[in-house]
Every structure is written in C-alpha cells, then in structure tokens.
Design a protein around this motif. Structure first.
Motif, PDB file in Angstrom:
ATOM      1  N   GLN A 445       0.836  -1.211   0.000  1.00  0.00           N
ATOM      2  CA  GLN A 445       0.000   0.000   0.000  1.00  0.00           C
ATOM      3  C   GLN A 445       0.869   1.260   0.000  1.00  0.00           C
ATOM      4  O   GLN A 445       0.580   2.223  -0.720  1.00  0.00           O
ATOM      5  N   HIS A 446       1.922   1.253   0.806  1.00  0.00           N
ATOM      6  CA  HIS A 446       2.816   2.414   0.840  1.00  0.00           C
ATOM      7  C   HIS A 446       3.530   2.593  -0.503  1.00  0.00           C
ATOM      8  O   HIS A 446       3.731   3.732  -0.955  1.00  0.00           O
ATOM      9  N   PHE A 447       3.904   1.498  -1.128  1.00  0.00           N
ATOM     10  CA  PHE A 447       4.564   1.580  -2.441  1.00  0.00           C
ATOM     11  C   PHE A 447       3.630   2.236  -3.452  1.00  0.00           C
ATOM     12  O   PHE A 447       4.051   3.113  -4.217  1.00  0.00           O
ATOM     13  N   ASP A 448       2.361   1.832  -3.449  1.00  0.00           N
ATOM     14  CA  ASP A 448       1.393   2.408  -4.386  1.00  0.00           C
ATOM     15  C   ASP A 448       1.116   3.884  -4.072  1.00  0.00           C
ATOM     16  O   ASP A 448       0.917   4.697  -4.976  1.00  0.00           O
ATOM     17  N   SER A 449       1.123   4.222  -2.760  1.00  0.00           N
ATOM     18  CA  SER A 449       0.780   5.593  -2.381  1.00  0.00           C
ATOM     19  C   SER A 449       1.860   6.587  -2.778  1.00  0.00           C
ATOM     20  O   SER A 449       1.579   7.788  -2.877  1.00  0.00           O
ATOM     21  N   MET A 450       3.086   6.126  -2.986  1.00  0.00           N
ATOM     22  CA  MET A 450       4.156   7.034  -3.401  1.00  0.00           C
ATOM     23  C   MET A 450       3.732   7.850  -4.610  1.00  0.00           C
ATOM     24  O   MET A 450       3.847   9.081  -4.634  1.00  0.00           O
ATOM     25  N   THR A 451       3.235   7.147  -5.614  1.00  0.00           N
ATOM     26  CA  THR A 451       2.834   7.810  -6.862  1.00  0.00           C
ATOM     27  C   THR A 451       1.451   8.442  -6.736  1.00  0.00           C
ATOM     28  O   THR A 451       1.236   9.594  -7.114  1.00  0.00           O
ATOM     29  N   GLN A 452       0.522   7.686  -6.158  1.00  0.00           N
ATOM     30  CA  GLN A 452      -0.863   8.132  -6.118  1.00  0.00           C
ATOM     31  C   GLN A 452      -1.069   9.348  -5.210  1.00  0.00           C
ATOM     32  O   GLN A 452      -1.828  10.262  -5.545  1.00  0.00           O
ATOM     33  N   ASP A 453      -0.435   9.337  -4.045  1.00  0.00           N
ATOM     34  CA  ASP A 453      -0.698  10.377  -3.048  1.00  0.00           C
ATOM     35  C   ASP A 453       0.367  11.464  -2.973  1.00  0.00           C
ATOM     36  O   ASP A 453       0.087  12.580  -2.526  1.00  0.00           O
ATOM     37  N   TYR A 454       1.607  11.132  -3.372  1.00  0.00           N
ATOM     38  CA  TYR A 454       2.710  12.081  -3.181  1.00  0.00           C
ATOM     39  C   TYR A 454       3.417  12.462  -4.477  1.00  0.00           C
ATOM     40  O   TYR A 454       4.293  13.322  -4.474  1.00  0.00           O
ATOM     41  N   GLY A 455       3.050  11.834  -5.569  1.00  0.00           N
ATOM     42  CA  GLY A 455       3.662  12.174  -6.851  1.00  0.00           C
ATOM     43  C   GLY A 455       5.134  11.827  -6.938  1.00  0.00           C
ATOM     44  O   GLY A 455       5.882  12.442  -7.715  1.00  0.00           O
ATOM     45  N   ILE A 456       5.586  10.850  -6.154  1.00  0.00           N
ATOM     46  CA  ILE A 456       6.991  10.435  -6.174  1.00  0.00           C
ATOM     47  C   ILE A 456       7.112   9.170  -7.015  1.00  0.00           C
ATOM     48  O   ILE A 456       6.519   8.139  -6.690  1.00  0.00           O
ATOM     49  N   GLN A 457       7.873   9.252  -8.095  1.00  0.00           N
ATOM     50  CA  GLN A 457       8.067   8.085  -8.944  1.00  0.00           C
ATOM     51  C   GLN A 457       9.041   7.116  -8.274  1.00  0.00           C
ATOM     52  O   GLN A 457      10.125   7.516  -7.864  1.00  0.00           O
ATOM     53  N   PRO A 458       8.664   5.855  -8.132  1.00  0.00           N
ATOM     54  CA  PRO A 458       9.559   4.889  -7.490  1.00  0.00           C
ATOM     55  C   PRO A 458      10.877   4.768  -8.233  1.00  0.00           C
ATOM     56  O   PRO A 458      10.917   4.776  -9.470  1.00  0.00           O
ATOM     57  N   ARG A 459      11.939   4.677  -7.471  1.00  0.00           N
ATOM     58  CA  ARG A 459      13.265   4.450  -8.018  1.00  0.00           C
ATOM     59  C   ARG A 459      13.635   2.986  -7.861  1.00  0.00           C
ATOM     60  O   ARG A 459      12.909   2.212  -7.252  1.00  0.00           O
ATOM     61  N   ILE A 460      14.809   2.659  -8.377  1.00  0.00           N
ATOM     62  CA  ILE A 460      15.236   1.266  -8.339  1.00  0.00           C
ATOM     63  C   ILE A 460      15.332   0.761  -6.901  1.00  0.00           C
ATOM     64  O   ILE A 460      15.044  -0.401  -6.615  1.00  0.00           O
ATOM     65  N   GLU A 461      15.703   1.675  -5.952  1.00  0.00           N
ATOM     66  CA  GLU A 461      15.800   1.260  -4.546  1.00  0.00           C
ATOM     67  C   GLU A 461      14.443   0.837  -3.985  1.00  0.00           C
ATOM     68  O   GLU A 461      14.367  -0.107  -3.180  1.00  0.00           O
ATOM     69  N   HIS A 462      13.376   1.519  -4.416  1.00  0.00           N
ATOM     70  CA  HIS A 462      12.044   1.166  -3.909  1.00  0.00           C
ATOM     71  C   HIS A 462      11.605  -0.191  -4.447  1.00  0.00           C
ATOM     72  O   HIS A 462      11.020  -0.990  -3.702  1.00  0.00           O
ATOM     73  N   TYR A 463      11.885  -0.430  -5.721  1.00  0.00           N
ATOM     74  CA  TYR A 463      11.559  -1.742  -6.274  1.00  0.00           C
ATOM     75  C   TYR A 463      12.339  -2.831  -5.543  1.00  0.00           C
ATOM     76  O   TYR A 463      11.810  -3.919  -5.262  1.00  0.00           O
ATOM     77  N   GLY A 464      13.576  -2.544  -5.213  1.00  0.00           N
ATOM     78  CA  GLY A 464      14.378  -3.512  -4.464  1.00  0.00           C
ATOM     79  C   GLY A 464      13.775  -3.808  -3.104  1.00  0.00           C
ATOM     80  O   GLY A 464      13.790  -4.963  -2.643  1.00  0.00           O
ATOM     81  N   CYS A 465      13.245  -2.768  -2.439  1.00  0.00           N
ATOM     82  CA  CYS A 465      12.603  -2.973  -1.143  1.00  0.00           C
ATOM     83  C   CYS A 465      11.375  -3.879  -1.261  1.00  0.00           C
ATOM     84  O   CYS A 465      11.132  -4.728  -0.390  1.00  0.00           O
ATOM     85  N   VAL A 466      10.594  -3.700  -2.321  1.00  0.00           N
ATOM     86  CA  VAL A 466       9.406  -4.532  -2.506  1.00  0.00           C
ATOM     87  C   VAL A 466       9.805  -5.977  -2.785  1.00  0.00           C
ATOM     88  O   VAL A 466       9.194  -6.922  -2.259  1.00  0.00           O
ATOM     89  N   VAL A 467      10.829  -6.171  -3.616  1.00  0.00           N
ATOM     90  CA  VAL A 467      11.324  -7.531  -3.874  1.00  0.00           C
ATOM     91  C   VAL A 467      11.763  -8.168  -2.558  1.00  0.00           C
ATOM     92  O   VAL A 467      11.455  -9.333  -2.273  1.00  0.00           O
ATOM     93  N   ASP A 468      12.479  -7.418  -1.739  1.00  0.00           N
ATOM     94  CA  ASP A 468      12.927  -7.915  -0.438  1.00  0.00           C
ATOM     95  C   ASP A 468      11.736  -8.223   0.462  1.00  0.00           C
ATOM     96  O   ASP A 468      11.715  -9.238   1.169  1.00  0.00           O
ATOM     97  N   LEU A 469      10.727  -7.337   0.444  1.00  0.00           N
ATOM     98  CA  LEU A 469       9.515  -7.513   1.240  1.00  0.00           C
ATOM     99  C   LEU A 469       8.816  -8.834   0.881  1.00  0.00           C
ATOM    100  O   LEU A 469       8.467  -9.637   1.765  1.00  0.00           O
TER     101      LEU A 469
END
Length: 695
Positions: A445-469
C-alpha cells in the motif's frame, strides 16, 4: 588492526578568550566631538560642505550604536550646508554596516522626495545592497526603475549590485538577462553572476561559465577561482579541479589562505584526497574551515578512521571545531559504530553550546540510530528546535533497521500530521520497516501511495525494497513476477535482493535464475556466488556448492573476507574471519573455545553449511567458530566490564550460524549484544533477537 581515535584525551584545556580588537581601519572616535566643536567655532562647518562631509564620515565610521546615533544626530540636527548625495551615501553605508537595512532604504526614498538632491550611482548601489540583504525583490525592482530613468544602468557598480540583488532574491534568470546585456564585462560582474549561481546551487552553470570565460579570454581573479573551485567540489568535475589547482600553484596564489582552503575542499570532494592532504599539510595556518574540509573529505570517501584521527590532531592544534566539523565527525562515528567517540562529540556540542542546526541535529539522530541506540536517537530528535524531512527520515530508517518497524510507521504518520512532505528516501525507510516486520500488505500500500498520493516516482531502490519484502515473506514467485513486470530495467540490486531471499527460503530454482541475471550484469561480485553456494549447501547439494566455489576460483574472484569492528575505550578494533594478526590472538581464540563450549551446553549445534567448503568435515566446525563477529564478541567479553553491552558492526550479512550462536551467548553470559550487519541491526538479549529470526 586497531586505530586510536581519542579526541577527548587530546583536547587541551580551554584557553582564555583574547580581548576583542577594534575592526581594522576604524578611526578612534573619541576625537570626533572635539573636532565637531572646533569646526563650529571656526565656522568651517557651515561654510565648507567638504568639512561637514568629512566630519560626518568620521562619525559614521564607528561600529557602536552610540557612534551611529551621533552620526544620525549630526546628519539631522547639526549646523551644516545643504545636504548632498555623498552625505546620504555616508549614512546609508553606516546603516548597512550596522544591519539597519530598512533605515538605509528609507534614506533612499527620502532623497527621492527632496527636489534638490539626486541619488547617484553609489546611492543606488547602497539601496540595492539593502534590498539584497532583505531579499526584497519588489523594492529592488523599484530601485532598478529609478536607475533606468536616471541613466545609471551604464555604471558597472550599479549593474553588479543589481545582478547581486536578483540572485540574492532567487531570480537568477533576471540576473542572467542583465548580465548578458552587458557588452564589456569586467571581472567584478563575472564574479557577481557566478557567486549568484553558486548561492542558488547551480554548480554546473558556474563550471560551464568559467570554461566559457577561458575560451574567450575573459579576465578572472582569485575571487573567481574560489567560486569555481567551490562549484567544482559540488559538481565533482575532477578535470577542471586539476586545472585550477595547477594554475593556482603556477601563479603563486597559495598565499591566499581562503583560496587554498577552498582547493582542499575541492580536491577532497572530487575524491583526490592525496592532493587535498598535500595542500592541507602545506598550510602554515589552518582555520576551522580548512580542518572541516579535510575531515569531511575523509568521511565522504569512507575513510572514517582517518577522519577521526585527523579530528584528534585538530584538538591538539587548539582549533575549536564548529557545527560543520561535528557533522562530519558524527558521520564518521556512525559508519564505524564508534559509539563512545560519538557520545563524547555530543557532550562537546552541549558543553560548547554549539547551535543545534538541522544538519547537526540530523547527524546526531543518524549517529545514534546507526549505533543501535534508538532511544538516544529519539532524544536527539526531540531536542531539535527545527526539523526537516531528512531529520524525520533518519529516525524512520533508524527504527526500521533496528527492528522497530511498527514505531517507524507510526513516526511516518506523525510526520505527515506535522505537514512534513516525505522524500523518496523517506519511503525507502517506510518500505524497509514493512520488509523487516513482514508487513506485506501494508508495504504494498505504501509503495502504491508514493505515486498516487505524493507524486513520487519509485526508483530502483524502492523496487528492491518490494522484492525484499515479498521474498522475506516467502513469496519468491511473486517477487520474481514483480521483477518481470517492472517498468524499468532491473539491475544487480534487484536481483541480489531476490537471491538473498532465495537463500533465506532455500529456493534453488529461482536462486539459479537470479545468479544468472546478476552474472550477465556484474560477473565479478563474490557475494553472489557465495549466496548460491550456500543455497546448495543448505539443501545438501554439496557437489553443486563446491562447483560454484570452483567457478569463482576459475574466474579469479576472491571472496570478500568477513570483517567486524568493535570499539573499546575510544579505540576501534578490526577483526577478520580466522584472524591471525592480533597481539592477544591466543587469548582471543581461547575465549572463543570457552564461549563455544558454554553455548553447546545450552543447545548450540554448529551450522557447518556456513563453513568454508575447502576444508574437511571435522574442520568445518572450527571454521564457523572463527568467523569475525565471534572473534569480536570474544574480545568484548574479555575487555568489557560484566553487564556492559557489546556493540559491533560487520561488513557482510550475519550468517545463520553466528546468529544462532550470538543468541545463546547473550543468554549464557547475560549480555546484550548489538550487531550491525550489512542490512540491519540485531539486538540480542536473553537468547532472542530483535529481528525475530527474520533477516
């Protein structure tokens, strides 16, 4: 093996402050009233405008409020000939020196109402300087309108002041339009526009502008070089940095300590620490800026032991550090896990009443968090008068990596309630908190809210966190499909996160695919091969594990040795796996043997899957007992008082065997043990770990 970092011991007794000296060039104003009286008596005061101007100038030249008040009374009430623009200019400059910016500007407005007095180019320059310091763009534009009307825009002094006003108010575009309109640009105007770009953080523009100056043969001076060297440091332009350094030495400019200090900072930030230290050592007089630049250079280059050693030298030299110095020192302590040294620094900050700026306060929060002292990090956070998004982020990440994920997420909610906008780094901390606490749904949910609520485009580090999650939660297939669906090309960080999860979950098939992808991108990283080898060993495929090790050997890839750091009494000791270089080696290995025997009685069974594969079975148990963290823990048990927390940091991820052993050591010896590995903190106490065996 060990590096002494005793800044506290090197600190000299505080010297008595020198008595303040009058500013250079200021006249002794005790004679001004007598001179005033003499001029009145002789009649010169009313007869000679030049005499009145000289008297006003002498009175206004003082630095104290009483002297300024005398000048104002003389200007308003004293017998004199009609006032002129130079008289107004004298008082405007005095107001500017005293920081009375509005009073200086009001004098300019007053002149406009006087039918017989016309502000000249010096008046306009003073008015613009006042606008610059007040950041009053509207007032500055009004002064510019007057300068245009009076035909004063041809004066270089006015143009330079106007350009400075626009850059000070943040309108660099308007400043550049003015600059480009000047045909014959002198060095002052070049310096003004470059200083403006520098102030507004346009490092690359300064660098490119200077390169253009060189192409057209425009004049420049030492002031120009200070600006360009500063921009080079921020932009990391090593080529131009070398040219500037060579030019300064060739032209004999090394006597300018401000320029040399800037060069030290430039070389250090461009990664040329050897050149920076060479210049630094040649400086006959080093102020706090020079020391801070050199210490910061070492810290930014991850040469943190050198940074602390230089800080000790700074104390011996009797140069008092400032808040900028302390930010770098705390950063070095954070990297090394040097808790005692950092605590001394914090004590010094309080003792010297250094201002707790946002940068310094954030460094304190980050230091305590990276030493595993979250409660102290919270105290430092709460003591800060002003916090920004980086301060909140430092504590959120600290809580996440110390196994307090729920608190990290609660802090993130408080951050939003405080109307502090999160950054992309904040979300790395938030996703780490979810990953380390197996909060899969919340993390997504937090990953999705980055773009939807805050306009922050996920970077490679965020994708890595989700893979780790996903991977840590055992959702290996989902993690693999997530990677395949990524809108950006996955890099080695992404595949390594998946490979690490496969090691935790003993998933051979996906682990093999992950290593295949990694090798296609970076075939020389030893840790990737070791992980797959460990996966094979964990499921009993010893031949395949040995095959991976042979492949490493055939490719000439050396395994990164495990290294652990422990600080005792301000000294950082470094241990490597199966270390053979320590003055107390025999005693340390005896302590390890005693330690292993005791925890075996408590149920410890060595996990030989984490042992070297190039030894026979009977030697594997000895091999795992000689991992670097076990040596460091044994050393801590030998040297620290009973009950004292043992703190160490490791360059690699804690292996399964060391994790199991350390849990039992904490119980058997009744010690809290804090281990910072490559990914997170482990707080071992009473036979348990803060990670809940999920790391």
């Amino acid at each position: 093996m060990a590096t002494a970092v005793h800044p506290a011991a090197a600190l000299p007794a505080t010297a008595a402050p020198s008595p303040p000296r009058p500013p250079p060039g200021r006249a002794d104003l005790g004679h001004v009233p007598q001179l005033h009286a003499a001029l009145i008596k002789s009649g010169e005061l009313t007869a000679s405008p030049k005499s009145f101007h000289s008297l006003l100038e002498a009175a206004a030249d003082g630095a104290s409020p009483a002297q300024l008040a005398y000048a104002v009374r003389l200007f308003r009430l004293g017998p004199r000939p009609p006032l002129s623009a130079p008289c107004y200019n004298v008082l405007m400059r005095a107001f500017l020196r005293a920081g009375h910016l509005e009073d200086a500007l009001l004098l300019f407005v007053e002149m406009l109402d006087e039918a017989s007095i016309w502000p000249d180019q010096h008046t306009v320059a003073c008015a613009l300087k006042s606008c610059s310091r007040m950041c009053s763009l509207d007032a500055g534009r009004g002064v510019q309108a007057y300068a245009v009307k009076r035909g004063l825009m041809v004066d270089r002094f006015v143009l330079s002041s106007l350009i400075h006003m626009y850059t000070s108010c943040g309108d660099v575009t308007a400043a550049r339009v003015l600059f480009d309109a000047v045909d014959d640009k002198g060095v002052v105007i070049w310096n003004t526009i470059m200083a403006g770009y520098l102030k507004n953080g346009d490092w690359k523009e300064v660098v490119e502008m200077f390169k253009g100056m060189l192409e057209v043969g425009a004049p420049f001076d030492e002031v120009t070089l200070v600006s360009v060297a500063t921009a080079c440091a921020r932009a990391g332009d090593s080529k131009l940095a070398n040219w500037i350094g060579g030019y300064v030495e060739e032209k004999g400019m090394l006597r300018n300590w401000n320029l040399v200090t800037t060069l030290v900072d430039m070389y250090a930030k461009c990664g040329k620490l050897g050149e920076a230290r060479r210049l630094f050592d040649r400086m006959q007089s080093r102020d706090v800026v020079a020391w801070s630049a050199m210490i910061s250079g070492y810290t930014q280059a991850d040469q943190c032991q050198e940074a602390l050693a230089l800080f000790s030298e700074m104390q011996v030299s009797e140069v008092e550090p400032n808040d900028v110095t302390m930010v770098s020192v705390l950063s070095a302590c954070a990297v090394l896990g040097a808790l005692e040294t950092g605590k001394w620094v914090h004590s010094y900050i309080r003792k010297k009443h250094l201002p707790l700026t946002v940068a310094l306060g954030t460094a304190l929060v980050d230091f305590y968090a990276k030493c595993g002292c979250i409660d102290s990090a919270v105290e430092a956070f709460e003591s800060m008068p002003v916090k920004n998004s980086w301060t909140w982020t430092a504590l959120i990440k600290g809580m996440a990596s110390n196994g307090r994920g729920r608190e990290a997420l609660e802090l993130f909610s408080s951050m939003r309630e405080a109307s502090i906008e999160p950054t992309y780094v904040t979300f790395i901390g938030v996703l780490m908190a979810c990953s380390h606490n197996c909060l899969v749904e919340e993390g997504c949910q937090h990953f999705d809210s980055m773009t939807q609520d805050y306009g922050i485009q996920p970077r490679i580090e965020h994708y890595g966190c989700v893979v780790d999650l996903l991977g840590r939660a055992g959702l290996i297939d989902e993690a693999y499909q997530f990677i395949r669906a990524m809108p950006i090309e996955p890099n080695t960080v992404i595949w390594r996160a998946l490979l690490s999860s496969c090691a935790l979950q003993k998933n051979v098939e996906v682990g093999e695919e992950a290593l295949k992808q990694i090798i296609s991108l970076d075939p020389s990283h030893s840790g990737d091969y070791i992980l797959l080898s460990n996966i094979y060993a964990s499921v009993g495929r010893w031949k395949d594990a040995a095959m991976i090790r042979r492949e490493m050997k055939d490719r000439g890839i050396q395994k990164t040795p495990g290294c652990s750091l422990i600080e005792l009494d301000g000294v950082v000791f470094e241990f490597f796996a199966e270390d053979s270089n320590h003055s107390q080696l025999r005693e340390i290995y005896d302590k390890v043997e005693e330690m292993i025997d005791k925890i075996k009685m408590a149920g410890y069974v060595p996990n030989t899957a984490d042992a070297r594969l190039d030894v026979d079975e009977c030697e594997k148990e000895v091999s795992v007992s000689h991992h670097s963290e076990k040596l460091a823990i044994a050393f801590g048990l030998m040297k620290l008082r009973p009950g004292t927390t043992i703190r160490l940091s490791k360059n690699l991820r804690v292996c399964t065997d060391c994790h199991s052993a350390t849990k039992l050591i904490s119980k058997v010896y009744n010690r809290e043990i804090v281990v910072r590995d490559r990914n997170r903190f482990h707080h071992f106490k009473d036979g348990s770990c803060s990670c809940n065996d999920y790391w």
